[in-house]
Structures are given as C-alpha cells and as structure tokens.
Design an enzyme around this catalytic site. Structure first.
Site, mmCIF file in Angstrom:
data_model
loop_
_atom_site.group_PDB
_atom_site.id
_atom_site.type_symbol
_atom_site.label_atom_id
_atom_site.label_comp_id
_atom_site.label_asym_id
_atom_site.label_seq_id
_atom_site.Cartn_x
_atom_site.Cartn_y
_atom_site.Cartn_z
ATOM 1 N N ASP A 36 20.356 -17.474 6.912
ATOM 2 C CA ASP A 36 19.654 -18.050 8.216
ATOM 3 C C ASP A 36 18.389 -17.511 8.149
ATOM 4 O O ASP A 36 17.766 -16.888 8.421
ATOM 5 C CB ASP A 36 20.170 -17.007 8.959
ATOM 6 C CG ASP A 36 20.324 -17.845 10.419
ATOM 7 O OD1 ASP A 36 18.943 -18.134 10.610
ATOM 8 O OD2 ASP A 36 21.316 -17.347 11.553
ATOM 9 N N GLY A 69 10.143 -8.834 -3.427
ATOM 10 C CA GLY A 69 10.033 -9.118 -5.223
ATOM 11 C C GLY A 69 8.480 -9.843 -5.867
ATOM 12 O O GLY A 69 8.732 -9.858 -6.927
ATOM 13 N N ALA A 93 10.043 -4.053 -4.795
ATOM 14 C CA ALA A 93 10.621 -4.327 -6.263
ATOM 15 C C ALA A 93 9.857 -5.474 -7.089
ATOM 16 O O ALA A 93 10.254 -6.598 -6.794
ATOM 17 C CB ALA A 93 12.813 -4.182 -6.232
ATOM 18 N N HIS A 126 8.349 -12.736 -21.786
ATOM 19 C CA HIS A 126 8.463 -14.023 -20.497
ATOM 20 C C HIS A 126 8.369 -15.820 -20.387
ATOM 21 O O HIS A 126 7.560 -15.627 -21.506
ATOM 22 C CB HIS A 126 7.488 -13.397 -18.554
ATOM 23 C CG HIS A 126 8.160 -12.588 -18.779
ATOM 24 N ND1 HIS A 126 7.780 -11.103 -18.609
ATOM 25 C CD2 HIS A 126 9.366 -12.409 -17.638
ATOM 26 C CE1 HIS A 126 8.989 -9.515 -17.983
ATOM 27 N NE2 HIS A 126 9.269 -10.848 -17.072
ATOM 28 N N LYS A 130 4.400 -18.215 -16.252
ATOM 29 C CA LYS A 130 4.445 -16.235 -16.226
ATOM 30 C C LYS A 130 2.891 -16.108 -15.991
ATOM 31 O O LYS A 130 1.726 -16.082 -16.899
ATOM 32 C CB LYS A 130 5.164 -15.030 -16.114
ATOM 33 C CG LYS A 130 4.830 -14.111 -15.295
ATOM 34 C CD LYS A 130 6.366 -13.246 -16.095
ATOM 35 C CE LYS A 130 5.882 -11.260 -15.377
ATOM 36 N NZ LYS A 130 5.860 -11.870 -13.869
ATOM 37 N N GLY A 136 5.404 -7.616 -14.089
ATOM 38 C CA GLY A 136 5.169 -5.800 -12.424
ATOM 39 C C GLY A 136 6.290 -5.209 -13.249
ATOM 40 O O GLY A 136 6.698 -3.704 -12.825
#
Length: 236
Positions: A36, A69, A93, A126, A130, A136
C-alpha cells in the site's frame, strides 16, 4: 489483548528497483503482508543514499516506522537516522538476511573469545553493478568483530604495493565484483597454526526479501528508537 490479524501494509520507496521487485514477490506469497503505497504500516527504503532525507521526512510526517536498507550511506547519515529515531521506529540494516544477522552475532562472539592474537580478514563478492565497496554487510561484520574486541573498528582496505605490514588488531577487507553474485561473505579468523572461517552465501535476493518481511513484522507498532536486525532475530 486484541490481536491484529490485518495484513501488514508496506510502502516501497523504490518499487521498481531490484529489492523492490523481490519484496513485492515475497509479499505476493505471504498473506500476512500487503503493498500500500499511500497508507502503510511500515515504510521500506532500498533506494539510493540521496533519497534518505526524503524517506526519513516522510516517515516522521506520517508517523510510520521505517526500514532503511540502503548501503553506501554518507557519513552524515548516522545523525539523520538517530534524529528520526527520536520520533519514529527506524531499523537500519546493510543486509536484511536473517542468516547474516546470525553471522554477525557469531563473529562478535568469536572475536571476543579469540582476541587480537588472531587476525581477522573479511572477503566479499557481489555482482558487477554494485557501486560501493567494501559492502555494507562486510563493514557491519567488521563492526561486529570490533564490538567483540571492545575497541573501535580499525580497517585495512585495498592493500596494494610492497613492504606492507599488517597491524595487530586491525580488520582487513577485500572486495570482489563480477557476474550476478547476490552476495558472498567470509569472515576469516587467522591464528597460530589454525583458521576459523565463518561464511554466508546468498543464492538470490529472496533471502533479503524474506528478512525484510520479518523486520517489517517487528517494526509494526514499534515505539520510536533505532533498531537493527539483531533486534529482529532476538524477537523471533
């Protein structure tokens, strides 16, 4: 006590991004959640560092808990997150995988037990797109190791050249980029005649999306404050 059985409504700051699409798929498979964009229980931002200010302002204006994030945040982001956390629940995070949250806990415990006599090296891989390095997550794992050692993180990055000498008590970082790797992290404790290696492999973005839903469940109705994935796994 009344139980709220209504779906947890999520608003995505970047619904067309990689993580936005992964979260949308996870929501479609879990009836406890719904998307939503206009009236949400939790705001989720996996966009870009430049969007952080607007995201936090939106969260404070609507009194909506927010999960941030985004990685590669600038040095002033900490103050902005702490300021917003005085008014709403903020969970920051660098990695929302529950496995990585557990890995960080294990790293902290290992660093505490082994101490500075063991060198710590963190290697991460990665995908080629990236933009930040070290990741991180790698830096968060380094911070976990520093907490275990009870001193600030002292990082050695991007070693190159000759005559190098490793400093006692530092944490080394190596970042590799290529292909479509979702995220590999190895924390190596290198001691006299033995090694301890703690690892995590993310095989797809689904692991981050599932962890995001767990974090959203944790955040709904949460009092203002600054939280981490460590709080999420502690509440499971």
């Amino acid at each position: 006590m009344m139980v709220n059985n209504a779906p947890i409504r999520l608003a995505l700051v970047a619904p067309d991004g990689r993580m936005g699409k992964a979260i949308a798929l996870a929501v479609a498979e879990d009836s406890r959640f719904a998307l939503d964009q206009n009236d949400a229980d939790v705001l989720i931002d996996f966009s870009a560092p430049s969007a952080l200010s607007a995201t936090l302002e939106r969260a404070m204006n609507t009194q909506t808990p927010v999960l941030v994030g985004t990685t590669g945040l600038e040095s002033d982001a900490k103050a902005a997150l702490e300021g917003a956390a005085k008014k709403v629940a903020v969970l920051q995070a660098s990695n929302t995988s529950l496995g990585v949250a557990l890995l960080a806990d294990l790293v902290e415990r290992a660093a505490h037990v082994l101490g500075d006599d063991w060198d710590i090296e963190i290697a991460e891989v990665h995908h080629r797109n990236k933009a930040d390095a070290p990741s991180g997550t790698a830096l968060a794992l380094g911070e976990a190791a520093a907490r275990g050692r009870s001193h600030p993180l002292r990082a050695e990055r991007a070693r190159d050249g000759t005559g190098l000498e490793r400093q006692r008590g530092t944490v080394g970082f190596a970042a590799l980029r290529g292909g479509s790797v979702a995220g590999d992290h190895d924390v190596m404790f290198l001691g006299p005649e033995e090694r301890l290696i703690l690892s995590h492999r993310a095989e797809s973005r689904k692991v981050f999306a599932r962890g995001t839903l767990a974090a959203a469940n944790f955040l709904r109705g949460r009092m203002p404050g600054l939280y981490t994935m460590r709080d999420v796994i502690a509440a499971l």
